[in-house]
Scaffold this motif. Structure first.
Motif, short mmCIF file in Angstrom:
data_model
loop_
_atom_site.label_atom_id
_atom_site.label_comp_id
_atom_site.label_asym_id
_atom_site.label_seq_id
_atom_site.Cartn_x
_atom_site.Cartn_y
_atom_site.Cartn_z
N LEU A 135 -4.33 36.09 -9.93
CA LEU A 135 -3.19 36.03 -10.84
C LEU A 135 -2.68 34.59 -10.88
CD1 LEU A 135 -1.15 39.16 -9.62
CD2 LEU A 135 -3.06 39.07 -11.25
N TYR A 136 -2.32 34.12 -12.08
CA TYR A 136 -1.80 32.77 -12.24
C TYR A 136 -0.57 32.80 -13.14
CZ TYR A 136 -6.52 31.44 -10.71
OH TYR A 136 -7.69 31.32 -10.02
N SER A 137 0.35 31.87 -12.87
CA SER A 137 1.54 31.74 -13.72
C SER A 137 1.95 30.27 -13.76
CB SER A 137 2.68 32.59 -13.16
OG SER A 137 3.83 32.50 -13.97
N HIS A 138 2.47 29.85 -14.93
CA HIS A 138 2.89 28.46 -15.08
C HIS A 138 3.95 28.35 -16.17
CE1 HIS A 138 1.98 24.15 -14.30
NE2 HIS A 138 2.54 24.00 -15.49
N PRO A 139 5.01 27.59 -15.93
CA PRO A 139 6.01 27.39 -16.99
C PRO A 139 5.41 26.56 -18.12
CG PRO A 139 6.48 25.95 -15.12
CD PRO A 139 5.37 26.86 -14.69
N LEU A 140 5.65 26.96 -19.34
CA LEU A 140 5.09 26.26 -20.50
C LEU A 140 5.97 25.08 -20.88
CD1 LEU A 140 3.85 29.30 -22.58
CD2 LEU A 140 2.49 27.70 -21.24
N ILE A 141 6.01 24.11 -19.96
CA ILE A 141 6.73 22.86 -20.17
C ILE A 141 5.81 21.72 -19.76
CG2 ILE A 141 9.02 23.86 -19.83
CD1 ILE A 141 8.95 22.83 -16.96
N ASP A 142 5.98 20.59 -20.38
CA ASP A 142 5.25 19.40 -19.93
C ASP A 142 6.13 18.18 -20.14
OD1 ASP A 142 5.17 18.99 -22.64
OD2 ASP A 142 3.00 19.22 -22.84
N GLY A 143 5.60 17.01 -19.89
CA GLY A 143 6.38 15.79 -20.03
C GLY A 143 7.08 15.40 -18.75
N TYR A 144 6.85 16.14 -17.68
CA TYR A 144 7.44 15.81 -16.39
C TYR A 144 6.34 15.29 -15.45
CZ TYR A 144 11.36 18.50 -18.17
OH TYR A 144 12.39 18.96 -18.94
N ARG A 172 -4.78 36.86 -20.81
CA ARG A 172 -3.61 35.98 -20.89
C ARG A 172 -2.49 36.62 -21.70
NH1 ARG A 172 -5.04 30.56 -19.73
NH2 ARG A 172 -7.29 30.23 -19.60
N ARG A 173 -1.26 36.23 -21.35
CA ARG A 173 -0.10 36.57 -22.16
C ARG A 173 0.94 35.47 -21.97
NH1 ARG A 173 2.75 41.52 -18.67
NH2 ARG A 173 3.67 40.16 -17.06
N VAL A 174 1.85 35.37 -22.92
CA VAL A 174 2.99 34.45 -22.80
C VAL A 174 4.25 35.29 -22.68
CG1 VAL A 174 4.36 32.70 -23.97
CG2 VAL A 174 1.86 32.60 -24.05
N SER A 175 5.06 34.97 -21.66
CA SER A 175 6.27 35.74 -21.39
C SER A 175 7.48 34.82 -21.29
CB SER A 175 6.11 36.54 -20.08
OG SER A 175 7.30 37.23 -19.75
N ASN A 176 8.18 34.63 -22.40
CA ASN A 176 9.45 33.89 -22.40
C ASN A 176 9.38 32.55 -21.67
OD1 ASN A 176 10.99 36.04 -23.74
ND2 ASN A 176 10.69 37.18 -21.85
N GLY A 177 8.38 31.75 -22.02
CA GLY A 177 8.29 30.41 -21.46
C GLY A 177 7.33 30.26 -20.30
N PHE A 178 6.66 31.33 -19.90
CA PHE A 178 5.63 31.28 -18.85
C PHE A 178 4.32 31.81 -19.40
CE2 PHE A 178 9.08 30.86 -15.81
CZ PHE A 178 8.50 30.14 -14.77
N GLU A 179 3.22 31.20 -18.97
CA GLU A 179 1.91 31.77 -19.25
C GLU A 179 1.47 32.56 -18.03
OE1 GLU A 179 -2.00 30.34 -21.42
OE2 GLU A 179 -1.89 29.43 -19.43
N HIS A 180 1.03 33.80 -18.25
CA HIS A 180 0.52 34.67 -17.20
C HIS A 180 -0.97 34.89 -17.42
CE1 HIS A 180 4.78 36.63 -16.76
NE2 HIS A 180 4.72 35.42 -16.24
N VAL A 181 -1.74 34.85 -16.33
CA VAL A 181 -3.19 35.00 -16.43
C VAL A 181 -3.68 35.97 -15.35
CG1 VAL A 181 -5.43 33.84 -16.22
CG2 VAL A 181 -3.53 32.69 -17.36
N VAL A 182 -4.58 36.87 -15.74
CA VAL A 182 -5.32 37.71 -14.80
C VAL A 182 -6.78 37.37 -14.97
CG1 VAL A 182 -5.86 40.06 -14.05
CG2 VAL A 182 -3.61 39.56 -15.05
N GLU A 210 -5.05 24.67 -13.35
CA GLU A 210 -3.84 23.87 -13.46
C GLU A 210 -2.56 24.69 -13.31
OE1 GLU A 210 -5.06 20.01 -16.13
OE2 GLU A 210 -4.29 21.77 -17.20
N HIS A 211 -2.68 25.99 -13.22
CA HIS A 211 -1.48 26.82 -13.09
C HIS A 211 -0.81 26.58 -11.74
CE1 HIS A 211 -3.57 28.80 -16.39
NE2 HIS A 211 -2.41 29.33 -16.74
N LEU A 212 0.51 26.49 -11.76
CA LEU A 212 1.26 26.14 -10.56
C LEU A 212 1.27 27.28 -9.54
CD1 LEU A 212 3.11 24.14 -9.11
CD2 LEU A 212 5.04 25.09 -10.39
N PHE A 224 5.22 33.80 -1.53
CA PHE A 224 4.89 34.91 -2.42
C PHE A 224 4.18 34.41 -3.68
CE2 PHE A 224 6.04 38.01 -5.76
CZ PHE A 224 5.49 39.16 -5.20
N LEU A 225 4.63 33.26 -4.18
CA LEU A 225 4.05 32.70 -5.41
C LEU A 225 2.84 31.80 -5.15
CD1 LEU A 225 7.33 31.89 -7.39
CD2 LEU A 225 5.67 33.71 -7.88
N GLY A 226 2.48 31.64 -3.88
CA GLY A 226 1.28 30.88 -3.54
C GLY A 226 1.41 29.39 -3.76
#
Length: 204
Positions: free
Chosen positions: A52-61, A22-32, A73-75, A141-143
């Motif tokens: 590969l997974y990616s998701h914006p680190l926002i909630d409340g929506y 895992r890593r966090v990149s400017n508001g996104f979580e990236h997972v391999v 749960e990654h988008l 492309f983003l699945g």
């Protein structure tokens, strides 16, 4: 393979826990994720794949999972494969040097390309597709379905306080939702109401 994969992903900023990086990149979580098959058929038994997974680190929506994210749960997601295959599995016990080189090549080339679409929340909002064909291609492309890509843009625009853009993309998500129209109708109504409420507090 561990001696090849771990240093490569560490150099890219990923940190390992078991078979997940895992890593966090400017508001996104990236997972391999190196996923071992749970299917005991002869086709998949004793094999693994790379997701590969990616998701914006926002909630409340409405419709978005609460943070921290759980597995599944990654988008955005993609299964790594060569030669435009949709699904590729490697043997765990009989992993040849050619397999290791193939995986190393995928992680060196394709990983950066795929994650570049979600490099940061700011860049994601600035690169919002403007044409329908481009939007569908980016979603593929983003699945993810186009309606969820539009809704992700809406949520990120709202996070960045770009309310008019957020409203527009929420409507686009509803328009693109097709069979999921009932779900998105509820999401969009709640989403817009939250923006209206926030604006009302700012301008009483």
């Amino acid at each position: 393979m561990k001696d090849v994969v771990a240093p490569l992903l560490d150099e890219k900023g990923f940190r390992a826990r078991n078979r997940v990086f895992r890593r966090v990149s400017n508001g996104f979580e990236h997972v391999v994720s190196f996923q071992k098959s749970q299917n005991w058929s002869a086709l998949y038994k004793g094999k693994f794949c790379i997701n590969l997974y990616s998701h914006p680190l926002i909630d409340g929506y409405p419709g978005f999972p609460k943070l921290p994210l759980s597995s599944g749960e990654h988008l955005f997601s993609r299964r790594m494969a060569v030669n435009e295959l949709q699904d590729q599995w490697w043997r765990i016990e009989k992993l040849y040097r050619s397999d290791v080189r193939e995986i190393e090549g995928l992680l060196s080339r394709e990983l950066d390309l795929w994650f570049s679409k979600t490099e940061s929340v700011k860049a994601f909002s600035e690169n919002c597709p403007s044409q329908e064909l481009e939007f569908k291609q980016t979603a593929s492309f983003l699945g993810v379905l186009p309606c969820w890509l539009a809704y992700a843009h809406a949520a990120i625009f709202a996070t960045l306080k770009k309310d008019q853009c957020a409203m527009k993309m929420a409507d686009a998500a509803l328009l693109a939702s097709g069979p999921q129209a009932d779900l998105f109708d509820e999401n969009v109504r709640e989403f817009k109401q939250a923006i209206f409420d926030r604006l009302a507090q700012l301008n009483p």
